[in-house]
Design a protein around this motif. Sequence first.
Motif, PDB file in Angstrom:
ATOM      1  N   ARG A   1     -14.851   2.292  -3.014  1.00  0.00           N
ATOM      2  CA  ARG A   1     -14.484   1.041  -3.754  1.00  0.00           C
ATOM      3  C   ARG A   1     -15.641   0.124  -4.130  1.00  0.00           C
ATOM      4  O   ARG A   1     -15.347  -0.674  -5.170  1.00  0.00           O
ATOM      5  CB  ARG A   1     -13.379   0.339  -2.914  1.00  0.00           C
ATOM      6  CG  ARG A   1     -12.342   0.889  -2.627  1.00  0.00           C
ATOM      7  CD  ARG A   1     -11.136   0.166  -1.794  1.00  0.00           C
ATOM      8  NE  ARG A   1     -10.871  -1.098  -2.313  1.00  0.00           N
ATOM      9  CZ  ARG A   1      -9.981  -1.397  -3.298  1.00  0.00           C
ATOM     10  NH1 ARG A   1      -9.237  -0.454  -3.770  1.00  0.00           N
ATOM     11  NH2 ARG A   1      -9.914  -2.713  -3.407  1.00  0.00           N
TER      12      ARG A   1
ATOM     13  N   ALA B   1     -10.278   1.097   8.124  1.00  0.00           N
ATOM     14  CA  ALA B   1     -10.288   2.348   8.940  1.00  0.00           C
ATOM     15  C   ALA B   1     -10.934   3.513   8.104  1.00  0.00           C
ATOM     16  O   ALA B   1     -11.048   4.730   8.708  1.00  0.00           O
ATOM     17  CB  ALA B   1      -8.695   2.753   9.318  1.00  0.00           C
ATOM     18  N   ASN B   2     -11.313   3.450   6.811  1.00  0.00           N
ATOM     19  CA  ASN B   2     -11.873   4.590   5.986  1.00  0.00           C
ATOM     20  C   ASN B   2     -13.192   4.330   5.338  1.00  0.00           C
ATOM     21  O   ASN B   2     -13.218   3.558   4.378  1.00  0.00           O
ATOM     22  CB  ASN B   2     -10.911   5.131   5.279  1.00  0.00           C
ATOM     23  CG  ASN B   2     -11.156   6.316   4.436  1.00  0.00           C
ATOM     24  OD1 ASN B   2     -12.454   6.476   4.113  1.00  0.00           O
ATOM     25  ND2 ASN B   2     -10.283   7.134   4.320  1.00  0.00           N
ATOM     26  N   PRO B   3     -14.219   4.464   6.002  1.00  0.00           N
ATOM     27  CA  PRO B   3     -15.360   3.849   5.688  1.00  0.00           C
ATOM     28  C   PRO B   3     -16.042   4.487   4.106  1.00  0.00           C
ATOM     29  O   PRO B   3     -16.426   3.841   3.306  1.00  0.00           O
ATOM     30  CB  PRO B   3     -16.671   4.438   6.699  1.00  0.00           C
ATOM     31  CG  PRO B   3     -15.813   4.370   7.656  1.00  0.00           C
ATOM     32  CD  PRO B   3     -14.427   4.884   7.612  1.00  0.00           C
ATOM     33  N   ASP B   4     -15.579   5.835   3.988  1.00  0.00           N
ATOM     34  CA  ASP B   4     -15.698   6.502   2.625  1.00  0.00           C
ATOM     35  C   ASP B   4     -15.072   5.757   1.558  1.00  0.00           C
ATOM     36  O   ASP B   4     -15.489   5.603   0.474  1.00  0.00           O
ATOM     37  CB  ASP B   4     -15.348   7.919   2.870  1.00  0.00           C
ATOM     38  CG  ASP B   4     -16.555   8.819   3.615  1.00  0.00           C
ATOM     39  OD1 ASP B   4     -17.420   8.120   3.828  1.00  0.00           O
ATOM     40  OD2 ASP B   4     -16.042   9.797   4.122  1.00  0.00           O
ATOM     41  N   LEU B   5     -13.852   5.423   1.634  1.00  0.00           N
ATOM     42  CA  LEU B   5     -12.996   4.685   0.851  1.00  0.00           C
ATOM     43  C   LEU B   5     -13.517   3.092   0.594  1.00  0.00           C
ATOM     44  O   LEU B   5     -13.770   3.053  -0.679  1.00  0.00           O
ATOM     45  CB  LEU B   5     -11.552   4.756   1.503  1.00  0.00           C
ATOM     46  CG  LEU B   5     -10.442   3.712   0.643  1.00  0.00           C
ATOM     47  CD1 LEU B   5     -10.348   4.355  -0.720  1.00  0.00           C
ATOM     48  CD2 LEU B   5      -9.174   3.774   1.199  1.00  0.00           C
ATOM     49  N   ALA B   6     -13.865   2.679   1.741  1.00  0.00           N
ATOM     50  CA  ALA B   6     -14.658   1.387   1.269  1.00  0.00           C
ATOM     51  C   ALA B   6     -15.763   1.478   0.524  1.00  0.00           C
ATOM     52  O   ALA B   6     -16.394   0.627  -0.386  1.00  0.00           O
ATOM     53  CB  ALA B   6     -15.090   0.741   2.758  1.00  0.00           C
ATOM     54  N   LYS B   7     -16.761   2.398   0.726  1.00  0.00           N
ATOM     55  CA  LYS B   7     -18.005   2.707   0.098  1.00  0.00           C
ATOM     56  C   LYS B   7     -17.672   3.153  -1.483  1.00  0.00           C
ATOM     57  O   LYS B   7     -18.255   2.792  -2.404  1.00  0.00           O
ATOM     58  CB  LYS B   7     -18.712   3.755   0.727  1.00  0.00           C
ATOM     59  CG  LYS B   7     -19.360   3.439   1.938  1.00  0.00           C
ATOM     60  CD  LYS B   7     -20.204   4.774   2.550  1.00  0.00           C
ATOM     61  CE  LYS B   7     -20.770   4.362   3.813  1.00  0.00           C
ATOM     62  NZ  LYS B   7     -21.501   5.464   4.486  1.00  0.00           N
TER      63      LYS B   7
ATOM     64  N   GLN C   1       0.903  -1.003   0.060  1.00  0.00           N
ATOM     65  CA  GLN C   1       0.019   0.057   0.237  1.00  0.00           C
ATOM     66  C   GLN C   1       0.794   1.193  -0.012  1.00  0.00           C
ATOM     67  O   GLN C   1       2.040   1.160   0.480  1.00  0.00           O
ATOM     68  CB  GLN C   1      -1.099   0.075   1.112  1.00  0.00           C
ATOM     69  CG  GLN C   1      -0.187   0.180   2.616  1.00  0.00           C
ATOM     70  CD  GLN C   1      -1.211   0.602   3.759  1.00  0.00           C
ATOM     71  OE1 GLN C   1      -2.275   1.297   3.290  1.00  0.00           O
ATOM     72  NE2 GLN C   1      -0.774   0.348   4.867  1.00  0.00           N
TER      73      GLN C   1
ATOM     74  N   LYS D   1      -6.039  -0.209   5.943  1.00  0.00           N
ATOM     75  CA  LYS D   1      -6.432   1.213   5.563  1.00  0.00           C
ATOM     76  C   LYS D   1      -7.894   1.192   5.172  1.00  0.00           C
ATOM     77  O   LYS D   1      -8.548   2.261   5.274  1.00  0.00           O
ATOM     78  CB  LYS D   1      -5.447   1.848   4.341  1.00  0.00           C
ATOM     79  CG  LYS D   1      -5.474   2.956   3.631  1.00  0.00           C
ATOM     80  CD  LYS D   1      -4.680   3.100   2.786  1.00  0.00           C
ATOM     81  CE  LYS D   1      -4.816   4.723   2.212  1.00  0.00           C
ATOM     82  NZ  LYS D   1      -3.696   5.059   1.044  1.00  0.00           N
ATOM     83  N   VAL D   2      -8.249   0.456   4.321  1.00  0.00           N
ATOM     84  CA  VAL D   2      -9.832   0.645   3.747  1.00  0.00           C
ATOM     85  C   VAL D   2     -10.484   0.336   4.952  1.00  0.00           C
ATOM     86  O   VAL D   2     -11.807   1.119   5.146  1.00  0.00           O
ATOM     87  CB  VAL D   2      -9.891  -0.672   2.867  1.00  0.00           C
ATOM     88  CG1 VAL D   2     -11.404  -0.664   2.306  1.00  0.00           C
ATOM     89  CG2 VAL D   2      -9.120  -0.090   1.685  1.00  0.00           C
TER      90      VAL D   2
END
Length: 335
Positions: free
Chosen positions: A284, A276-282, A20, A273-274
Amino acid sequence: MPVTQIATGRAFTYVDNIGQIGASGPTLRHPVGLARGANDILYVANWGTESQPNARITKCVLSTQEWIADIGQPGSGDGEFLWPGGLIADSNENLYLTDQAASKIVSFDKDGNFLAKWGTPGSDQGQLLRPSGLAFDSDENIFISDTRNHRVQKFTKDGTFLSSFGSKGSAEDQFNMPWGIALDKDDNLYVADWGNSRVQKLSHEGSFLQTFGSPGHHKGELDHPSAVAVDKDGDVYIADWANNRVIVFEPDGTFLATLIGDATNLSEWAKGKVAANPDLAKARARADLEPEWRLWHPAALHVGDDYKILIAEAQHMRVQIYQKDPNYFEAQFTL
């Protein structure tokens, strides 16, 4: 699901990926060099950028992805470097790295302790200009792609000049900015001839033997190859930089397979990393992730005696791992 490519009695199966983006710890930044040590240890040379000089060697465990240490740091002092171009480990697991910015070689022990640096910029015999790839022969002398001098040079491990061959051009045994370099079990050399979009095979003394690939974008063709590796069976792996793939040839030059990248899973480092970051998961979940799976500017290769194929991607900040089965047998069924 693992992705397997079958080709002429071999199978190449995607296994996993490591990486990463980041500046330290369990991260990579433009990986351009790979070396393996004992006990499944992996070393990755990180290039960084001019604005973010995160040059370092990341040490981790290949199978578990456990991060162990960062080795070296940006700079021009002892144990420092700015622009790595290649990385190798000797039989004692001492590490040797080219610093293209300073035209020098820097070495460390496996624990990250600085050992030595050598090399001076220039075009005379024994001098270097933007060196990149490097490889050991069976006597642990070092062959170096002297990139901007368009030649290959041979040194002892302490930097004593031994020999040099090659000149700028496109004829046999000439080079145009050679990058990656490898040796086979017979000490023949394979040089990724970046500017000529080919790989040349030469004898240990530098005599031309064979060419792999030709310029282009079709099957078995190359566009600025950056790295080369040879497994113990003689199969030749070429990082096809601008075509974003790895081409595999049989020893006689016959095209064998193309690896384009199959990293459908996140690495263990990236999962945290993903998560810990809900917006990034959404984001993706909504995106077309296929471009992320594929190789993007493969810059370094390593193929071990265990047939693990490691591909460092300079732009995706990771290493993709494949496994070769050299004795694949496709079962025949009678119904």
